[in-house]
Design a protein around this motif. Structure first.
Motif, PDB file in Angstrom:
ATOM      1  N   THR A  29       1.969  -0.729 -12.052  1.00 23.17           N
ATOM      2  CA  THR A  29       0.594  -1.226 -11.996  1.00 23.17           C
ATOM      3  C   THR A  29      -0.265  -0.189 -11.293  1.00 23.17           C
ATOM      4  O   THR A  29       0.049   0.229 -10.170  1.00 23.17           O
ATOM      5  N   GLY A  30      -1.327   0.227 -11.941  1.00 26.99           N
ATOM      6  CA  GLY A  30      -2.257   1.175 -11.350  1.00 26.99           C
ATOM      7  C   GLY A  30      -3.371   0.441 -10.627  1.00 26.99           C
ATOM      8  O   GLY A  30      -3.978  -0.490 -11.171  1.00 26.99           O
ATOM      9  N   LEU A  31      -3.635   0.849  -9.400  1.00 27.46           N
ATOM     10  CA  LEU A  31      -4.752   0.319  -8.616  1.00 27.46           C
ATOM     11  C   LEU A  31      -5.765   1.449  -8.491  1.00 27.46           C
ATOM     12  O   LEU A  31      -5.515   2.429  -7.781  1.00 27.46           O
ATOM     13  N   VAL A  32      -6.866   1.337  -9.197  1.00 26.47           N
ATOM     14  CA  VAL A  32      -7.792   2.462  -9.306  1.00 26.47           C
ATOM     15  C   VAL A  32      -9.173   2.090  -8.798  1.00 26.47           C
ATOM     16  O   VAL A  32      -9.557   0.919  -8.774  1.00 26.47           O
ATOM     17  N   GLY A  33      -9.897   3.116  -8.407  1.00 25.80           N
ATOM     18  CA  GLY A  33     -11.246   2.947  -7.897  1.00 25.80           C
ATOM     19  C   GLY A  33     -11.627   4.163  -7.075  1.00 25.80           C
ATOM     20  O   GLY A  33     -10.772   4.946  -6.665  1.00 25.80           O
ATOM     21  N   ALA A  34     -12.912   4.310  -6.837  1.00 24.86           N
ATOM     22  CA  ALA A  34     -13.404   5.452  -6.071  1.00 24.86           C
ATOM     23  C   ALA A  34     -12.920   5.383  -4.628  1.00 24.86           C
ATOM     24  O   ALA A  34     -12.451   4.340  -4.159  1.00 24.86           O
ATOM     25  N   ASN A  35     -12.991   6.512  -3.923  1.00 27.88           N
ATOM     26  CA  ASN A  35     -12.685   6.500  -2.492  1.00 27.88           C
ATOM     27  C   ASN A  35     -13.588   5.474  -1.807  1.00 27.88           C
ATOM     28  O   ASN A  35     -14.792   5.444  -2.034  1.00 27.88           O
ATOM     29  N   GLY A  36     -12.989   4.625  -0.973  1.00 32.51           N
ATOM     30  CA  GLY A  36     -13.755   3.576  -0.316  1.00 32.51           C
ATOM     31  C   GLY A  36     -13.807   2.273  -1.091  1.00 32.51           C
ATOM     32  O   GLY A  36     -14.477   1.323  -0.667  1.00 32.51           O
ATOM     33  N   ALA A  37     -13.088   2.197  -2.205  1.00 32.89           N
ATOM     34  CA  ALA A  37     -13.107   0.977  -3.013  1.00 32.89           C
ATOM     35  C   ALA A  37     -12.284  -0.142  -2.402  1.00 32.89           C
ATOM     36  O   ALA A  37     -12.425  -1.302  -2.784  1.00 32.89           O
ATOM     37  N   GLY A  38     -11.391   0.195  -1.450  1.00 32.39           N
ATOM     38  CA  GLY A  38     -10.587  -0.824  -0.790  1.00 32.39           C
ATOM     39  C   GLY A  38      -9.108  -0.752  -1.107  1.00 32.39           C
ATOM     40  O   GLY A  38      -8.334  -1.632  -0.706  1.00 32.39           O
ATOM     41  N   LYS A  39      -8.677   0.310  -1.784  1.00 33.72           N
ATOM     42  CA  LYS A  39      -7.283   0.409  -2.222  1.00 33.72           C
ATOM     43  C   LYS A  39      -6.316   0.495  -1.043  1.00 33.72           C
ATOM     44  O   LYS A  39      -5.344  -0.258  -0.971  1.00 33.72           O
ATOM     45  N   SER A  40      -6.549   1.428  -0.127  1.00 32.85           N
ATOM     46  CA  SER A  40      -5.645   1.601   1.007  1.00 32.85           C
ATOM     47  C   SER A  40      -5.679   0.390   1.939  1.00 32.85           C
ATOM     48  O   SER A  40      -4.648  -0.012   2.496  1.00 32.85           O
ATOM     49  N   THR A  41      -6.858  -0.218   2.089  1.00 35.27           N
ATOM     50  CA  THR A  41      -6.962  -1.433   2.897  1.00 35.27           C
ATOM     51  C   THR A  41      -6.096  -2.539   2.313  1.00 35.27           C
ATOM     52  O   THR A  41      -5.373  -3.246   3.044  1.00 35.27           O
ATOM     53  N   LEU A  42      -6.145  -2.690   0.998  1.00 34.85           N
ATOM     54  CA  LEU A  42      -5.330  -3.719   0.345  1.00 34.85           C
ATOM     55  C   LEU A  42      -3.842  -3.477   0.588  1.00 34.85           C
ATOM     56  O   LEU A  42      -3.095  -4.414   0.919  1.00 34.85           O
ATOM     57  N   ILE A  43      -3.394  -2.242   0.445  1.00 34.29           N
ATOM     58  CA  ILE A  43      -1.970  -1.946   0.646  1.00 34.29           C
ATOM     59  C   ILE A  43      -1.551  -2.249   2.083  1.00 34.29           C
ATOM     60  O   ILE A  43      -0.477  -2.820   2.324  1.00 34.29           O
ATOM     61  N   LYS A  44      -2.372  -1.906   3.059  1.00 38.29           N
ATOM     62  CA  LYS A  44      -2.025  -2.175   4.458  1.00 38.29           C
ATOM     63  C   LYS A  44      -1.953  -3.674   4.737  1.00 38.29           C
ATOM     64  O   LYS A  44      -1.114  -4.129   5.520  1.00 38.29           O
ATOM     65  N   ILE A  45      -2.793  -4.451   4.073  1.00 44.04           N
ATOM     66  CA  ILE A  45      -2.703  -5.909   4.205  1.00 44.04           C
ATOM     67  C   ILE A  45      -1.412  -6.407   3.579  1.00 44.04           C
ATOM     68  O   ILE A  45      -0.705  -7.247   4.162  1.00 44.04           O
ATOM     69  N   LEU A  46      -1.077  -5.883   2.402  1.00 43.61           N
ATOM     70  CA  LEU A  46       0.131  -6.327   1.708  1.00 43.61           C
ATOM     71  C   LEU A  46       1.398  -5.962   2.474  1.00 43.61           C
ATOM     72  O   LEU A  46       2.428  -6.626   2.348  1.00 43.61           O
ATOM     73  N   LEU A  47       1.334  -4.907   3.281  1.00 44.18           N
ATOM     74  CA  LEU A  47       2.474  -4.517   4.112  1.00 44.18           C
ATOM     75  C   LEU A  47       2.532  -5.299   5.426  1.00 44.18           C
ATOM     76  O   LEU A  47       3.467  -5.132   6.212  1.00 44.18           O
ATOM     77  N   GLY A  48       1.530  -6.134   5.661  1.00 47.55           N
ATOM     78  CA  GLY A  48       1.496  -6.887   6.911  1.00 47.55           C
ATOM     79  C   GLY A  48       1.016  -6.061   8.086  1.00 47.55           C
ATOM     80  O   GLY A  48       1.228  -6.446   9.244  1.00 47.55           O
ATOM     81  N   LEU A  49       0.348  -4.930   7.820  1.00 41.49           N
ATOM     82  CA  LEU A  49      -0.124  -4.058   8.892  1.00 41.49           C
ATOM     83  C   LEU A  49      -1.554  -4.375   9.311  1.00 41.49           C
ATOM     84  O   LEU A  49      -1.988  -3.982  10.396  1.00 41.49           O
ATOM     85  N   LEU A  50      -2.299  -5.057   8.440  1.00 37.47           N
ATOM     86  CA  LEU A  50      -3.648  -5.510   8.751  1.00 37.47           C
ATOM     87  C   LEU A  50      -3.722  -7.005   8.466  1.00 37.47           C
ATOM     88  O   LEU A  50      -3.190  -7.474   7.455  1.00 37.47           O
ATOM     89  N   GLU A  51      -4.389  -7.730   9.350  1.00 40.35           N
ATOM     90  CA  GLU A  51      -4.576  -9.168   9.118  1.00 40.35           C
ATOM     91  C   GLU A  51      -5.902  -9.382   8.401  1.00 40.35           C
ATOM     92  O   GLU A  51      -6.953  -8.962   8.896  1.00 40.35           O
ATOM     93  N   PRO A  52      -5.883 -10.013   7.224  1.00 48.31           N
ATOM     94  CA  PRO A  52      -7.139 -10.208   6.490  1.00 48.31           C
ATOM     95  C   PRO A  52      -8.078 -11.148   7.232  1.00 48.31           C
ATOM     96  O   PRO A  52      -7.647 -12.002   8.028  1.00 48.31           O
TER      97      PRO A  52
END
Length: 306
Positions: A29-52
């Protein structure tokens, strides 16, 4: 594999993700978007490293809010930025990460040797990583994400900093992970054209919003139009476009090609284009169906917020 419901993340007054509803299954699955679109934030949430801020998310059936350690045990993660210890060999590094994931020492060494061979670092695995090229560092990061045989891997911008040839090699590795290894992959990129080549499904983020989520094939549908390319550069392209317009075809330039809008009689238009090229004495490079691309979703009417 992954599911989010109304997932929202704010940093002060900045909303990085807005009410995100996505589902990720097997394959790539490709997660695409410009820099700042929220991709890395989403991954950190999915890893349990950030609390939404609000909403819910689960990975492999585990709640990211309460089961982060279990999620991190089951998945692999290749971070975007350089994080490799320069004075350690790839072999020692990948063995260490394997043992941290719970593998016995002997199994970790066997798995590290195997996975370093798969990513193309077999002959370089005993060198200190500080002397690696960018491409080799990316491969080492990929190896540590795979060493413990995860069910799912997060690959954050794996082609970052690579030259065109190395990009192709990395994307082929990503495709093999999903196809040959049977590991589900969520791979991010800000270069939309890259992921249409290797992804089974694509999720497009724009400013923290879900712009579109669908099978890659749905992005690459045949538009009904034609692409015509001739020798002679822009001057020849424009000459052909003007001649086709005089013949009654709706067309426009796009880079090196003339795009002919969907005709009512495709066979007749093929003949007309061929004859026009011949009458102008131009060399025909290609005449092919026009397909959609991931970039089209950002055009007006190309997508809607989900």
């Amino acid at each position: 594999m992954i599911e989010t419901r109304a997932l929202t993340m704010r940093f002060g007054q900045i909303e990085a993700l807005t009410s995100l509803d996505i589902a990720v299954g097997d394959g790539v699955t490709g997660l695409v978007g410009a820099n700042g679109a929220g991709k890395s934030t989403l991954i950190k949430i999915l890893l349990g490293l950030l609390e939404p801020t609000s909403g819910t998310a689960s990975v492999l059936g585990h709640d990211v809010a309460t089961q982060g350690p279990e999620i991190r045990r089951l998945v692999g993660y290749m971070p975007e930025h350089d994080c490799l210890p320069p004075d350690v060999s790839a072999s020692d590094f990948v063995v260490h990460l394997g043992r941290m994931s719970g593998l016995p020492a002997t199994v970790a060494r066997e798995r590290a040797a195997d996975i370093l061979r798969h990513v193309g670092l077999d002959e370089e695995r005993y060198r200190q990583m500080g002397g690696y090229s960018t491409g080799m560092k990316q491969r080492a990061k990929l190896a540590q994400a795979l060493v413990h045989d995860p069910r799912l891997v997060f690959l954050d911008e794996p082609t970052n900093g690579l030259d065109p040839a190395a990009r192709v090699d990395m994307l082929q590795l990503v495709q093999r992970i999903g196809r040959d290894f049977g590991i589900a992959v969520l791979v991010t990129s800000h270069l939309l054209g890259e992921l249409e080549k290797v992804s089974d499904h694509v999720i497009v983020l724009d400013g923290g919003h879900l712009l579109r989520s669908s099978a890659t094939a749905d992005f690459l549908h045949h538009t009904g139009g034609l692409l015509v390319e001739v020798l002679g550069g822009d001057a020849a392209r424009d000459q052909l476009g003007e001649a086709l317009a005089r013949a009654g075809l709706a067309c426009r330039p796009r880079g090196a090609v003339v795009v002919v809008d969907p005709p009512s009689d495709p066979l007749a238009v093929h003949d007309l284009v061929r004859d026009t090229v011949a009458d102008l004495g131009l060399g025909l490079v290609r005449l092919q169906a026009d397909q959609g691309h991931l970039e089209d979703v950002f055009l007006p009417g190309g997508g809607t917020h989900g």
